[in-house]
Design a protein around this motif. Structure first.
Motif, mmCIF file in Angstrom:
data_model
loop_
_atom_site.group_PDB
_atom_site.id
_atom_site.type_symbol
_atom_site.label_atom_id
_atom_site.label_comp_id
_atom_site.label_asym_id
_atom_site.label_seq_id
_atom_site.Cartn_x
_atom_site.Cartn_y
_atom_site.Cartn_z
ATOM 1 N N ALA A 1 30.910 4.040 17.558
ATOM 2 C CA ALA A 1 30.606 5.441 16.840
ATOM 3 C C ALA A 1 29.387 5.137 16.130
ATOM 4 C CB ALA A 1 31.835 5.922 15.732
ATOM 5 N N GLU A 2 28.424 6.137 15.923
ATOM 6 C CA GLU A 2 27.278 6.349 15.546
ATOM 7 C C GLU A 2 27.347 6.959 14.333
ATOM 8 O OE1 GLU A 2 24.490 8.653 17.733
ATOM 9 O OE2 GLU A 2 24.719 7.591 19.361
ATOM 10 N N SER A 3 26.406 6.487 13.302
ATOM 11 C CA SER A 3 26.615 6.988 11.904
ATOM 12 C C SER A 3 26.232 8.694 11.902
ATOM 13 C CB SER A 3 25.683 6.245 11.101
ATOM 14 O OG SER A 3 24.422 6.276 11.272
ATOM 15 N N PHE A 4 26.823 9.019 10.836
ATOM 16 C CA PHE A 4 26.411 10.541 10.717
ATOM 17 C C PHE A 4 25.146 10.810 10.105
ATOM 18 C CE2 PHE A 4 26.690 14.585 8.436
ATOM 19 C CZ PHE A 4 26.570 15.336 9.583
ATOM 20 N N ASP A 5 24.212 11.573 10.649
ATOM 21 C CA ASP A 5 22.986 11.767 9.786
ATOM 22 C C ASP A 5 22.832 13.099 9.249
ATOM 23 O OD1 ASP A 5 21.744 9.371 10.420
ATOM 24 O OD2 ASP A 5 21.158 10.054 12.388
ATOM 25 N N ARG A 6 22.785 13.378 8.208
ATOM 26 C CA ARG A 6 22.841 14.713 7.566
ATOM 27 C C ARG A 6 21.644 15.370 7.739
ATOM 28 N NH1 ARG A 6 26.022 16.085 2.467
ATOM 29 N NH2 ARG A 6 27.706 15.028 2.397
ATOM 30 N N PRO A 7 21.825 16.806 8.301
ATOM 31 C CA PRO A 7 20.864 17.724 8.658
ATOM 32 C C PRO A 7 20.191 17.950 7.454
ATOM 33 C CG PRO A 7 22.727 18.955 8.940
ATOM 34 C CD PRO A 7 23.235 17.653 8.557
ATOM 35 N N ILE A 8 18.562 18.124 7.335
ATOM 36 C CA ILE A 8 17.805 18.406 6.278
ATOM 37 C C ILE A 8 17.737 20.037 6.119
ATOM 38 C CG2 ILE A 8 15.745 18.142 5.027
ATOM 39 C CD1 ILE A 8 15.407 15.281 6.574
ATOM 40 N N PRO A 9 18.151 20.550 5.081
ATOM 41 C CA PRO A 9 17.951 21.992 5.160
ATOM 42 C C PRO A 9 16.676 22.546 5.111
ATOM 43 C CG PRO A 9 18.885 21.299 2.973
ATOM 44 C CD PRO A 9 18.900 20.181 3.897
ATOM 45 N N GLN A 10 16.246 23.636 5.913
ATOM 46 C CA GLN A 10 15.015 24.129 5.870
ATOM 47 C C GLN A 10 14.822 25.267 5.043
ATOM 48 O OE1 GLN A 10 12.287 22.696 7.762
ATOM 49 N NE2 GLN A 10 13.835 21.063 8.086
ATOM 50 N N ALA A 11 13.641 25.522 4.247
ATOM 51 C CA ALA A 11 13.344 26.729 3.520
ATOM 52 C C ALA A 11 13.322 28.047 4.249
ATOM 53 C CB ALA A 11 12.038 26.632 2.831
ATOM 54 N N GLN A 12 13.826 28.945 3.832
ATOM 55 C CA GLN A 12 13.988 30.195 4.557
ATOM 56 C C GLN A 12 12.526 31.013 4.246
ATOM 57 O OE1 GLN A 12 17.382 32.423 3.281
ATOM 58 N NE2 GLN A 12 16.965 34.112 4.496
ATOM 59 N N SER A 13 11.993 31.418 5.299
ATOM 60 C CA SER A 13 10.831 32.143 5.261
ATOM 61 C C SER A 13 10.999 33.366 4.910
ATOM 62 C CB SER A 13 10.211 32.197 6.811
ATOM 63 O OG SER A 13 11.030 32.891 7.516
ATOM 64 N N ALA A 14 9.996 34.249 4.551
ATOM 65 C CA ALA A 14 9.899 35.796 4.118
ATOM 66 C C ALA A 14 10.243 36.592 5.183
ATOM 67 C CB ALA A 14 8.459 36.025 3.699
ATOM 68 N N THR A 15 9.905 36.194 6.381
ATOM 69 C CA THR A 15 10.273 36.948 7.461
ATOM 70 C C THR A 15 11.638 37.050 7.682
ATOM 71 O OG1 THR A 15 8.178 36.573 8.739
ATOM 72 C CG2 THR A 15 10.026 37.258 10.088
ATOM 73 N N ALA A 16 12.500 35.798 7.649
ATOM 74 C CA ALA A 16 14.080 35.588 7.720
ATOM 75 C C ALA A 16 14.631 36.409 6.622
ATOM 76 C CB ALA A 16 14.355 34.109 7.720
ATOM 77 N N GLU A 17 14.032 36.440 5.445
ATOM 78 C CA GLU A 17 14.705 37.314 4.457
ATOM 79 C C GLU A 17 14.506 38.747 4.334
ATOM 80 O OE1 GLU A 17 12.865 36.163 0.430
ATOM 81 O OE2 GLU A 17 13.632 33.972 0.804
ATOM 82 N N PHE A 18 13.397 39.103 5.163
ATOM 83 C CA PHE A 18 13.389 40.491 5.430
ATOM 84 C C PHE A 18 14.325 41.162 6.473
ATOM 85 C CE2 PHE A 18 11.711 43.588 8.261
ATOM 86 C CZ PHE A 18 11.523 44.785 7.793
ATOM 87 N N TRP A 19 14.509 40.452 7.609
ATOM 88 C CA TRP A 19 15.550 40.597 8.578
ATOM 89 C C TRP A 19 17.090 40.294 8.213
ATOM 90 C CZ3 TRP A 19 14.296 43.905 12.116
ATOM 91 C CH2 TRP A 19 12.997 44.021 12.465
ATOM 92 N N TYR A 20 17.095 39.495 7.069
ATOM 93 C CA TYR A 20 18.448 39.544 6.543
ATOM 94 C C TYR A 20 18.832 40.882 5.667
ATOM 95 C CZ TYR A 20 22.376 37.619 3.925
ATOM 96 O OH TYR A 20 23.717 37.686 3.262
ATOM 97 N N ALA A 21 17.809 41.083 4.909
ATOM 98 C CA ALA A 21 17.784 42.401 4.160
ATOM 99 C C ALA A 21 18.023 43.626 4.906
ATOM 100 C CB ALA A 21 16.485 42.489 3.311
ATOM 101 N N MET A 22 17.520 43.556 6.159
ATOM 102 C CA MET A 22 17.767 44.764 6.852
ATOM 103 C C MET A 22 19.116 44.739 7.485
ATOM 104 S SD MET A 22 15.159 46.686 7.146
ATOM 105 C CE MET A 22 14.781 46.642 5.450
ATOM 106 N N ALA A 23 19.399 43.434 7.842
ATOM 107 C CA ALA A 23 21.058 43.468 8.524
ATOM 108 C C ALA A 23 21.892 43.882 7.628
ATOM 109 C CB ALA A 23 21.106 42.095 8.884
#
Length: 58
Positions: A18-40
């Motif tokens: 088995a391979e070791s688990f590499d945790r994903p690094i969270p990415q910052a949320q962009s202003a565009t993503a925040e806008f579309w989340y608000a619209m949704a």
């Protein structure tokens, strides 16, 4: 055949393979993503109000 099941299962379940688990690094949320989340969110609220209006009439 029954004698082979345990060694085969042990071989395939070996932690050395088995391979070791590499945790994903969270990415910052962009202003565009925040806008579309608000619209949704607004669209969801509008849809819920529309359903409430349709159901309360009956």
């Amino acid at each position: 055949m029954r004698r082979l099941i345990l060694p085969i299962a042990t071989l395939f379940a070996s932690p050395a393979i088995a391979e070791s688990f590499d945790r994903p690094i969270p990415q910052a949320q962009s202003a565009t993503a925040e806008f579309w989340y608000a619209m949704a969110c607004i669209a969801l609220l509008a849809a819920m109000l529309a359903v409430h209006g349709l159901v309360s009439r009956r």
